[in-house]
Motif scaffolding. Sequence first.
Motif, PDB file in Angstrom:
ATOM      1  N   ARG A 187       0.162   3.260  -2.238  1.00 59.64           N
ATOM      2  CA  ARG A 187      -0.346   2.449  -1.121  1.00 59.64           C
ATOM      3  C   ARG A 187      -1.844   2.199  -1.251  1.00 59.64           C
ATOM      4  O   ARG A 187      -2.353   1.180  -0.763  1.00 59.64           O
ATOM      5  CB  ARG A 187      -0.039   3.152   0.196  1.00 59.64           C
ATOM      6  CG  ARG A 187       1.449   3.213   0.522  1.00 59.64           C
ATOM      7  CD  ARG A 187       1.703   4.050   1.752  1.00 59.64           C
ATOM      8  NE  ARG A 187       1.090   3.491   2.942  1.00 59.64           N
ATOM      9  CZ  ARG A 187       0.928   4.132   4.089  1.00 59.64           C
ATOM     10  NH1 ARG A 187       1.326   5.391   4.188  1.00 59.64           N
ATOM     11  NH2 ARG A 187       0.372   3.537   5.126  1.00 59.64           N
ATOM     12  N   ASP A 188      -2.557   3.117  -1.923  1.00 60.33           N
ATOM     13  CA  ASP A 188      -3.993   2.932  -2.134  1.00 60.33           C
ATOM     14  C   ASP A 188      -4.291   2.017  -3.313  1.00 60.33           C
ATOM     15  O   ASP A 188      -5.445   1.587  -3.487  1.00 60.33           O
ATOM     16  CB  ASP A 188      -4.670   4.288  -2.358  1.00 60.33           C
ATOM     17  CG  ASP A 188      -4.702   5.138  -1.096  1.00 60.33           C
ATOM     18  OD1 ASP A 188      -4.583   4.555   0.009  1.00 60.33           O
ATOM     19  OD2 ASP A 188      -4.833   6.375  -1.210  1.00 60.33           O
ATOM     20  N   ASP A 189      -3.288   1.745  -4.124  1.00 52.86           N
ATOM     21  CA  ASP A 189      -3.464   0.905  -5.308  1.00 52.86           C
ATOM     22  C   ASP A 189      -3.184  -0.552  -4.932  1.00 52.86           C
ATOM     23  O   ASP A 189      -2.050  -0.920  -4.626  1.00 52.86           O
ATOM     24  CB  ASP A 189      -2.501   1.373  -6.406  1.00 52.86           C
ATOM     25  CG  ASP A 189      -2.701   0.607  -7.707  1.00 52.86           C
ATOM     26  OD1 ASP A 189      -3.506  -0.351  -7.730  1.00 52.86           O
ATOM     27  OD2 ASP A 189      -2.033   0.968  -8.696  1.00 52.86           O
ATOM     28  N   GLU A 190      -4.215  -1.378  -4.961  1.00 50.82           N
ATOM     29  CA  GLU A 190      -4.056  -2.773  -4.550  1.00 50.82           C
ATOM     30  C   GLU A 190      -3.119  -3.550  -5.470  1.00 50.82           C
ATOM     31  O   GLU A 190      -2.559  -4.583  -5.069  1.00 50.82           O
ATOM     32  CB  GLU A 190      -5.425  -3.466  -4.515  1.00 50.82           C
ATOM     33  CG  GLU A 190      -6.367  -2.891  -3.460  1.00 50.82           C
ATOM     34  CD  GLU A 190      -7.699  -3.606  -3.434  1.00 50.82           C
ATOM     35  OE1 GLU A 190      -7.924  -4.491  -4.308  1.00 50.82           O
ATOM     36  OE2 GLU A 190      -8.536  -3.281  -2.566  1.00 50.82           O
ATOM     37  N   GLN A 191      -2.931  -3.059  -6.687  1.00 53.98           N
ATOM     38  CA  GLN A 191      -2.065  -3.755  -7.626  1.00 53.98           C
ATOM     39  C   GLN A 191      -0.650  -3.173  -7.677  1.00 53.98           C
ATOM     40  O   GLN A 191       0.166  -3.594  -8.488  1.00 53.98           O
ATOM     41  CB  GLN A 191      -2.688  -3.731  -9.030  1.00 53.98           C
ATOM     42  CG  GLN A 191      -4.046  -4.419  -9.110  1.00 53.98           C
ATOM     43  CD  GLN A 191      -4.609  -4.411 -10.517  1.00 53.98           C
ATOM     44  OE1 GLN A 191      -4.022  -3.849 -11.433  1.00 53.98           O
ATOM     45  NE2 GLN A 191      -5.756  -5.058 -10.696  1.00 53.98           N
ATOM     46  N   ALA A 192      -0.363  -2.242  -6.791  1.00 54.73           N
ATOM     47  CA  ALA A 192       0.963  -1.605  -6.799  1.00 54.73           C
ATOM     48  C   ALA A 192       2.046  -2.603  -6.407  1.00 54.73           C
ATOM     49  O   ALA A 192       1.820  -3.529  -5.614  1.00 54.73           O
ATOM     50  CB  ALA A 192       0.974  -0.424  -5.831  1.00 54.73           C
TER      51      ALA A 192
END
Length: 212
Positions: free
Chosen positions: A155-160
């Motif tokens: 969720r903290d990874d913008e590219q997830a």
Amino acid sequence: MRPLRSTLVMLGLGATLVLGGVARLEAQRAAAGPPDWPCVQRLIPELAWGTLWTGPSLDELERDWWEDEEVGRVARFATDRSTPEDEALERVRDFVASVDDGAAEERLTLLFAGLFELTDRERRRAIDGIRRASRAQVARLDDISEMVDELEALRDDEQANEAEIERLSETLFWEERTFERRQQALPAMCEQPTLLEEKLARMVRMIMARMP
């Protein structure tokens, strides 16, 4: 498939319930025994026959309880898990009433020995099952914790990938549900050793009432 927002809301609720259950579990453990004992009841691994029986010593019996075939049949029937308790008590009552006065002391002592041994064996199995279930819950909680960390990292990874977040959320939701369900089953499991002791005590009272 459940929308992502709804899944995460349910996930948060589930996590709260899981953590609440864990807090209660830890409080119970601190009060009642070793780390893998989840019950409020104090852990007594094995019964001592002297706490139930005031008749002749079992150590002085000249034969094993199963050598008396009728005693063996009564003891096995009365302690079988499939036997309703009222039928078990009736079978013991009938045997106690049928024993000849001259052989009463020996045969009733043999009956107690059989009932005690088989009940204690079943009780140990129940305790082992409780402790296995407790260890499984601890392992499941570790898995849930790892999944929560993984989900937070995604969720903290913008590219997830949102689909991956949704998949992991769903998996975590059901893992928490399983944990909660099995946690709710533990109190009934914890009652089993006590229920076996109480049943044995009722049968012993019948026997002692007839002892010479």
